[in-house]
Scaffold this motif. Structure first.
Motif, mmCIF file in Angstrom:
data_model
loop_
_atom_site.group_PDB
_atom_site.id
_atom_site.type_symbol
_atom_site.label_atom_id
_atom_site.label_comp_id
_atom_site.label_asym_id
_atom_site.label_seq_id
_atom_site.Cartn_x
_atom_site.Cartn_y
_atom_site.Cartn_z
ATOM 1 N N UNK A 88 -1.519 -49.093 87.644
ATOM 2 C CA UNK A 88 -0.431 -48.621 87.205
ATOM 3 C C UNK A 88 0.603 -49.617 86.367
ATOM 4 N N UNK A 89 0.497 -50.934 87.155
ATOM 5 C CA UNK A 89 1.464 -52.145 86.386
ATOM 6 C C UNK A 89 1.094 -52.441 84.886
ATOM 7 N N UNK A 90 -0.377 -52.371 84.871
ATOM 8 C CA UNK A 90 -1.035 -52.889 83.880
ATOM 9 C C UNK A 90 -0.698 -51.716 82.562
ATOM 10 N N UNK A 91 -0.536 -50.649 83.032
ATOM 11 C CA UNK A 91 -0.364 -49.562 81.931
ATOM 12 C C UNK A 91 1.131 -49.293 81.637
ATOM 13 N N UNK A 234 -7.025 -40.528 84.666
ATOM 14 C CA UNK A 234 -5.535 -40.297 84.294
ATOM 15 C C UNK A 234 -5.548 -38.956 83.953
ATOM 16 N N UNK A 235 -4.419 -38.237 84.637
ATOM 17 C CA UNK A 235 -4.140 -36.821 84.095
ATOM 18 C C UNK A 235 -2.864 -36.732 83.218
ATOM 19 N N UNK A 236 -3.018 -36.426 82.128
ATOM 20 C CA UNK A 236 -2.083 -36.219 81.192
ATOM 21 C C UNK A 236 -0.973 -35.203 81.312
ATOM 22 N N UNK A 237 0.051 -35.382 80.633
ATOM 23 C CA UNK A 237 1.145 -34.347 80.558
ATOM 24 C C UNK A 237 0.602 -33.274 79.858
ATOM 25 N N UNK A 252 -1.345 -40.533 87.052
ATOM 26 C CA UNK A 252 -0.828 -39.364 86.523
ATOM 27 C C UNK A 252 0.248 -39.674 85.431
ATOM 28 N N UNK A 253 0.199 -39.312 84.228
ATOM 29 C CA UNK A 253 1.170 -39.700 83.158
ATOM 30 C C UNK A 253 2.388 -38.690 83.440
ATOM 31 N N UNK A 254 3.559 -39.424 83.873
ATOM 32 C CA UNK A 254 4.886 -38.510 84.028
ATOM 33 C C UNK A 254 5.874 -38.382 82.777
ATOM 34 N N UNK A 255 5.902 -39.275 81.845
ATOM 35 C CA UNK A 255 6.718 -39.096 80.736
ATOM 36 C C UNK A 255 6.166 -40.059 79.836
ATOM 37 N N UNK A 256 6.450 -39.648 78.608
ATOM 38 C CA UNK A 256 6.291 -40.500 77.591
ATOM 39 C C UNK A 256 7.381 -40.701 76.643
ATOM 40 N N UNK A 257 7.493 -41.996 76.219
ATOM 41 C CA UNK A 257 8.696 -42.114 75.242
ATOM 42 C C UNK A 257 8.192 -42.861 73.962
ATOM 43 N N UNK A 258 8.461 -42.105 72.834
ATOM 44 C CA UNK A 258 7.642 -42.218 71.689
ATOM 45 C C UNK A 258 8.432 -43.397 70.835
ATOM 46 N N UNK A 264 5.417 -43.592 81.435
ATOM 47 C CA UNK A 264 5.480 -43.728 82.916
ATOM 48 C C UNK A 264 4.380 -43.314 83.561
ATOM 49 N N UNK A 265 3.793 -43.861 84.272
ATOM 50 C CA UNK A 265 2.583 -43.543 85.006
ATOM 51 C C UNK A 265 2.792 -43.766 86.730
ATOM 52 N N UNK A 266 2.418 -42.668 87.285
ATOM 53 C CA UNK A 266 2.263 -42.882 88.918
ATOM 54 C C UNK A 266 0.882 -42.717 89.410
ATOM 55 N N UNK A 267 0.838 -42.751 90.674
ATOM 56 C CA UNK A 267 -0.208 -42.388 91.355
ATOM 57 C C UNK A 267 -0.540 -41.147 91.391
ATOM 58 N N UNK A 268 -1.942 -41.017 90.880
ATOM 59 C CA UNK A 268 -2.355 -39.487 91.078
ATOM 60 C C UNK A 268 -2.815 -38.887 92.403
ATOM 61 N N UNK A 269 -3.534 -37.785 92.653
ATOM 62 C CA UNK A 269 -3.817 -37.315 93.921
ATOM 63 C C UNK A 269 -5.067 -38.157 94.529
ATOM 64 N N UNK A 270 -5.609 -38.778 93.760
ATOM 65 C CA UNK A 270 -7.068 -39.289 94.330
ATOM 66 C C UNK A 270 -6.638 -39.918 95.464
ATOM 67 N N UNK A 271 -5.636 -41.065 95.687
ATOM 68 C CA UNK A 271 -5.577 -41.513 96.970
ATOM 69 C C UNK A 271 -5.125 -40.684 98.323
ATOM 70 N N UNK A 272 -4.238 -39.939 98.034
ATOM 71 C CA UNK A 272 -3.894 -38.779 99.104
ATOM 72 C C UNK A 272 -4.838 -37.828 99.507
#
Lengths: 275, 275
Positions: A88-91, A234-237, A252-258, A264-272
């Protein structure tokens, strides 16, 4: 020549890591090192404890005459958590947004260090699932899927979007590649690439509407085989209903700023879903 | 907690194998295991000896304050010889000929056990060459090239034959894809995928007329970079002059028999050129 324990431990570790998910009879090691089975058992106890304590994986012991040991690569909870945080940090910290809301990932998808972590993490999710093949679609998903296949030690099957003369007879399907525009694509797979009754794990880099994954699911059906799981990086918007919800995503891609080309990327459901 | 030598040897071996071609300072290990540098040095001497005797690779020692150790995967002569013999046997003994004189290889190219051996063998050839990236063209060559990239621990760069919206700005070239028919193809690579002044190793599954490899060589030039080597799995039969001779091949297709769909394959120049 009889070998020393220290030498055996090094070579055994290498052998196990190169042959994951493979049952290795104790006799193989006792021949290889000209050592008594009792010594080999003691060696393996050390390897097993270290693999477990250091988060390398699980060394399964199968008792009996037809028994042996099997190394199952497994990332532990903490390492998976850290890995997803690093990803996430890298992206989040680079200008990765491309026109059309796509995210530039090719550098990560080509970097062995990331690929190893991605492969090991996804393989950990399916370590107790019976899997015959990992499937992906050309081209972007291939490196990730191959890394997962390496850690599961099963064949990689690559679905193509265009006919190749070198494949022999193929099975092809049409699928909805973009449901907002009702766009239809074609994907196909060589007859020889997948046996009937196979258990298939689908791996891909991205999911947007889910059309590609859904297409692969239909293709697996055409081979009288079964999809036992699907995971994407990654799950896109996506505005609208995805054509499948039967997958896990690392991110999970939460938002994009063109404007500044960031996302903005956060943890997907993989972990949980898996821990 | 201070660790035992046996545990250190197992974990160290794993760490080195997962981080090939990477300089690891001794302090990393002495911190990781809370052990004196002198103990770590003794451990590494054991690892080095075993890696060498067992054909796992070379453990290079870099002296001085900025020094450490570096694991270089290397297959020894005998293992490469055996590997190529096994590969020839596998290919000669099955009905692999497809219409048009193509050879079905997708099963091998998807099998982690073969890919590991292929990757390690090719990486051994270039262990002393400075390489920044491994390059291949989508799709068939990707698994082989990725395996080589894993063992060299450098990024994999995938050239595509069709524009993808997700790549950002690209550089594209035209190349002669089939010189007998003067057919022209197009290949392209994202600007972000390769830095200028890179040293590039080209890896592909097949060579026939050499057009694809020649195309990649031109593309590398467009990035002001340098091709330091090219290796393919198999050199196919080709009547006429190849557009490049600057490559090595693991295997050579000698003849094809379209009646029983078999081929005759022998050792390429890979072994003799490098050993």
């Amino acid at each position: 020549m009889k070998t020393k324990r220290s030498e055996r431990l090094v070579d055994m570790t290498h052998y196990l890591l190169e042959n994951p998910h493979t049952l290795i009879p104790l006799t193989l090691f006792s021949k290889k090192y000209e050592s008594a089975k009792s010594s080999i058992s003691e060696d393996l106890a050390i390897v097993k404890r270290t693999f477990s304590e250091r988060g390398i994986g699980i060394l399964e012991t199968v008792p009996g005459a037809a028994g042996g040991v099997k190394y199952i690569p497994k990332m532990n909870r903490k390492d998976i958590k850290n890995f997803i945080a690093d990803l996430i940090e890298e992206l989040n910290h680079s200008k990765r947004l491309l026109p059309g809301g796509y995210v530039y990932l090719s550098d990560l998808m080509g970097d062995p260090k990331w690929l190893r972590r991605i492969g090991r993490a996804i393989a950990s999710q399916y370590m107790e699932t019976e899997i015959d093949s990992v499937m992906t679609v050309a081209t972007k998903g291939v490196p990730v899927a191959q890394s997962v296949a390496f850690y599961l030690d099963v064949p990689l099957v690559i679905v193509s979007r265009d006919s190749k003369v070198t494949e022999g007879s193929t099975v092809s399907i049409n699928y909805v590649s973009d449901s907002s525009f009702a766009r239809v694509g074609k994907m196909e797979l060589s007859r020889r690439s997948l046996n009937t009754d196979s258990k298939v794990l689908i791996v891909d880099d991205f999911i947007k509407g889910g059309g590609t994954i859904n297409g692969m699911m239909s293709l697996v059906e055409e081979f009288d085989s079964e999809v036992v799981g699907a995971t994407v990086i990654a799950e896109n918007i996506y505005k609208g209903k995805r054509s499948t919800s039967d997958y896990t995503a690392l991110l999970k891609v939460d938002s994009v700023n063109s404007d500044d080309r960031t996302i903005a990327i956060s943890e997907g459901d993989f972990y949980s879903k898996n821990m």
